[in-house]
Design an enzyme around this catalytic site. Structure first.
Site, short mmCIF file in Angstrom:
data_model
loop_
_atom_site.label_atom_id
_atom_site.label_comp_id
_atom_site.label_asym_id
_atom_site.label_seq_id
_atom_site.Cartn_x
_atom_site.Cartn_y
_atom_site.Cartn_z
N LYS A 1 0.77 -1.20 0.09
CA LYS A 1 0.06 -0.14 0.06
C LYS A 1 0.84 1.42 -0.04
CE LYS A 1 -3.97 2.04 0.40
NZ LYS A 1 -3.61 2.81 -0.76
N SER B 1 -6.82 5.85 4.11
CA SER B 1 -6.88 4.97 2.80
C SER B 1 -7.24 3.63 3.16
CB SER B 1 -5.61 4.91 2.09
OG SER B 1 -5.05 5.98 1.21
N ASN C 1 -1.13 19.41 -1.08
CA ASN C 1 -2.22 18.83 -0.17
C ASN C 1 -1.97 18.84 1.28
OD1 ASN C 1 -3.33 16.32 0.94
ND2 ASN C 1 -4.84 16.96 -0.40
N LYS D 1 5.15 3.12 8.17
CA LYS D 1 3.98 3.96 8.25
C LYS D 1 2.72 2.77 8.62
CE LYS D 1 4.17 7.62 5.55
NZ LYS D 1 3.83 8.66 4.44
N LYS E 1 5.31 1.98 -3.43
CA LYS E 1 5.19 3.06 -3.51
C LYS E 1 5.94 3.08 -5.11
CE LYS E 1 5.26 7.40 -1.31
NZ LYS E 1 4.56 7.46 -0.48
N THR F 1 -3.97 13.22 5.51
CA THR F 1 -2.61 13.18 5.96
C THR F 1 -2.34 14.30 6.89
OG1 THR F 1 -1.89 12.36 3.79
CG2 THR F 1 -0.16 13.26 5.06
N1 GLU Z 1 1.29 8.91 -0.37
C1 GLU Z 1 0.76 8.88 0.90
C2 GLU Z 1 1.68 8.49 1.82
O1 GLU Z 1 2.91 8.78 1.52
C3 GLU Z 1 -0.53 7.94 1.06
C4 GLU Z 1 -0.44 6.48 0.99
C5 GLU Z 1 -1.71 5.57 0.96
O2 GLU Z 1 -2.84 6.10 1.12
O3 GLU Z 1 -1.66 4.54 0.46
O4 GLU Z 1 1.67 8.19 3.07
#
Ligand code: GLU
Length: 416
Positions: free
Chosen positions: A70, A349, A221, A94, A106, A190
Site C-alpha cells: 500500500k 486509505s 495537499n 508507516k 510506492k 494526511t
Molecule cells: N502517499 C501517501 C503517503 O505517503 C498515502 C499513501 C496511501 O494512502 O496509501 O503516505
C-alpha cells in the site's frame, strides 16, 4: 565531508538501527533491507502534438508480511528507482506503526506534470496502470495519491484497471473522488493525522496550541491543509512556502486566504501583508511547530543548526536526514517522524479500502474519530517506547514497526 543523501541507504540505516536496538534475529534485517518486488516500466504516451513520448515508471513493494502492499504514486521529474524503493520501505513502517494490515508500496512516473495537458496526464495515468496491472489489485497492491497526483488521477487509474478486469474494482486504488468509491475525509487525512499527533506532542511539552507559532514548508495537499487545521485549532501560522517562494508575517496569516491567493496566482508569493522569505529563511524561523510538508532531505547537516522550532512534525516523507536528526535530538527538539506523523493518509486509505470491500460507506464523523483514535494510540505507543528505551521518536517508531513485522514474519515461518 557532506552526508549521504541517498534515500534508499538512509531508509536501510534507519531499519538497521532499530533492528540492533531491539536485538531481533539477523533475518529480520536481511529481509527488510530491500523491497520484495520492484517493477520498472516504459510507458509510451501519445502527446497532443501527435508525437510519442516514452516515460519511465516504477512500483516497489517492500514487505508483504502483514498484508498487501500500500502506498502512493507520484508524478515527479526527479523520481528514481532508489527513491521508489526507499519510499516503499517507509510505507511498510508507516502502516505498521498505526497497525494497518498492509505492507509498503510506492512508485511513480518520471515526468513534469506541470508541463502535461489534462489529456496527456490521463493517457499517462492509464498507460502506467496497464504496465503495472500484473502486480497490483485490491488483494495485492493498492496505490494512492502522492506528490503531484490527485483524486482525478486516481479515478483514471481505477477506471483503467476496472476496464482491464472487466468489472468495477474500486478497491484497487484509494484517494478516489467520492462519487467513485472515495472516502469522506481522505483528502484531508494526511494533514489531519499530522495535526492530531502535533496536538498530543504539544500537550506533552506543555505548549498551548492556541497561539502556538507554526511554520509550514510546502503548500500542496498536506501543507496547505495542515496550515488550515492548525489555524482552526487556534495556532498562528506565521510562514508558509511553496516550490517558488515563501511568505512571512509575524502576526500570522489566514491560510484559507493564502490558498485562495495561490489558486488565483499560482503561488503563495505576493500574499498581501507578508514579506517574502527564502526556503532557508523559513526553516530557520523561531517557532513552536515546524511542519515540513514538501520533499525528502530538507533538514540536513548543512542547515539543521539554524532550526529553532520546539516540535518538527513531519507531514512529508523523509524530510530530515539522519545527521540532522541527531542534531535535533541533541538540541532537545521533538521530531515527530514521518512514519508516525504522516500516517493519517494511509490510515484513511485503509478506511476507504474497507468501505470499498464492504460497499458500505461511513460518515465524516466516523472517519475522523477513527483516524483520531489511531493517531493518538500510535503516538502514545511510540512515545512510551521512546521513554522506555531512551531513544528519539523516530527510532521508537521504527522499533514499534519492526516488532510488529518481526512477529508476523516469525509466525509465518520466514525467519528460520
Ligand atoms: N502517499 C501517501 C503517503 O505517503 C498515502 C499513501 C496511501 O494512502 O496509501 O503516505
Amino acid at each position: 565531508m557532506s552526508e549521504n543523501l541517498n534515500v534508499f541507504e538512509i531508509a536501510q540505516q534507519q531499519i538497521k538501527d532499530a533492528c540492533e536496538k531491539l536485538k531481533v534475529k539477523p533475518a529480520v534485517y536481511e529481509i527488510l533491507k530491500q523491497p520484495m518486488r520492484v517493477m520498472e516500466v516504459a510507458i509510451p504516451v501519445k502527446m497532443d502534438d501527435g508525437s510519442v513520448k516514452v516515460f519511465s515508471g516504477y512500483r516497489s513493494q517492500h514487505n508483504l508480511a502483514l498484508g498487501p502492499a500500500k502506498g502512493g504514486l507520484r508524478f515527479h521529474p526527479t523520481i528514481t528507482l532508489d527513491e521508489a524503493k526507499a519510499l516503499s520501505m517507509w510505507m511498510t513502517f508507516k502502516s505498521a506503526v498505526v497497525g494497518l494490515p498492509y505492507g509498503g508500496g510506492k512508485g511513480g512516473v518520471k515526468c513534469n506534470p506541470k508541463e502535461l495537458s489534462e489529456g496527456e496526464k490521463e493517457r499517462l495515468s492509464r498507460g502506467f496502470i496497464q504496465a503495472i496491472a500484473p502486480i497490483i489489485g485490491p488483494e495485492k497492491d493498492i496505490p494512492a495519491p502522492d506528490v503531484y497526483t490527485n483524486a482525478q488521477v486516481m479515478a483514471w487509474m481505477m477506471d483503467e484497471y476496472s476496464k482491464l478486469r472487466g468489472y468495477n474494482t474500486f478497491g484497487v486504488i484509494t484517494g478516489k473522488p467520492l462519487i467513485v468509491g472515495g472516502s469522506i475525509g481522505r483528502n484531508e487525512a494526511t494533514a489531519r493525522g499530522c495535526c492530531f499527533v502535533i496536538r498530543e506532542a504539544a500537550a506533552q511539552l506543555g505548549i498551548n496550541i492556541k497561539g502556538a507559532r507554526v511554520v509550514v514548508q510546502g503548500f500542496g495537499n498536506a501543507g496547505s491543509i495542515a496550515a488550515r487545521i492548525m489555524h482552526d485549532m487556534g495556532a498562528k501560522v506565521v510562514a508558509v512556502n511553496d516550490s517558488r517562494t515563501g511568505i512571512y508575517n509575524h502576526n500570522g496569516v489566514d491560510p484559507y486566504e493564502v490558498l485562495e491567493h495561490k489558486n488565483k496566482t499560482g503561488s503563495v508569493g505576493g500574499f498581501p501583508g507578508t514579506t517574502e522569505i527564502s526556503n532557508d529563511e523559513l526553516l530557520a524561523l523561531e517557532c513552536d511547530v515546524l511542519i515540513p510538508a514538501a520533499m525528502e532531505n530538507q533538514i540536513t547537516e548543512e542547515n539543521v543548526d539554524n532550526v529553532r522550532a520546539k516540535i518538527v512534525g513531519e507531514a512529508a516523507n523523509g524530510p530530515t536526514t539522519p545527521e540532522a536528526d541527531k542534531v535535533l535530538y541533541s538540541k532537545n527538539i521533538l521530531v515527530l517522524p514521518d512514519i508516525l506523523a504522516s500516517s493519517g493518509g494511509v490510515t484513511v486509505s485503509y478506511f476507504e479500502w474497507v468501505q470499498n470491500l464492504q460497499n458500505f460507506y461511513w460518515t465524516e464523523e466516523e472517519v475522523n474519530s477513527r483516524l483520531e483514535q489511531k493517531m493518538v494510540d500510535a503516538f502514545n505507543n511510540v512515545h512510551r517506547i521512546s521513554k522506555e528505551y531512551s531513544v528519539d521518536m523516530r527510532s521508537a517508531a521504527y522499533m514499534a514497526g519492526i516488532k510488529h513485522l518481526a512477529d508476523a514474519m516469525e509466525i509465518r515461518g520466514w525467519l528460520g
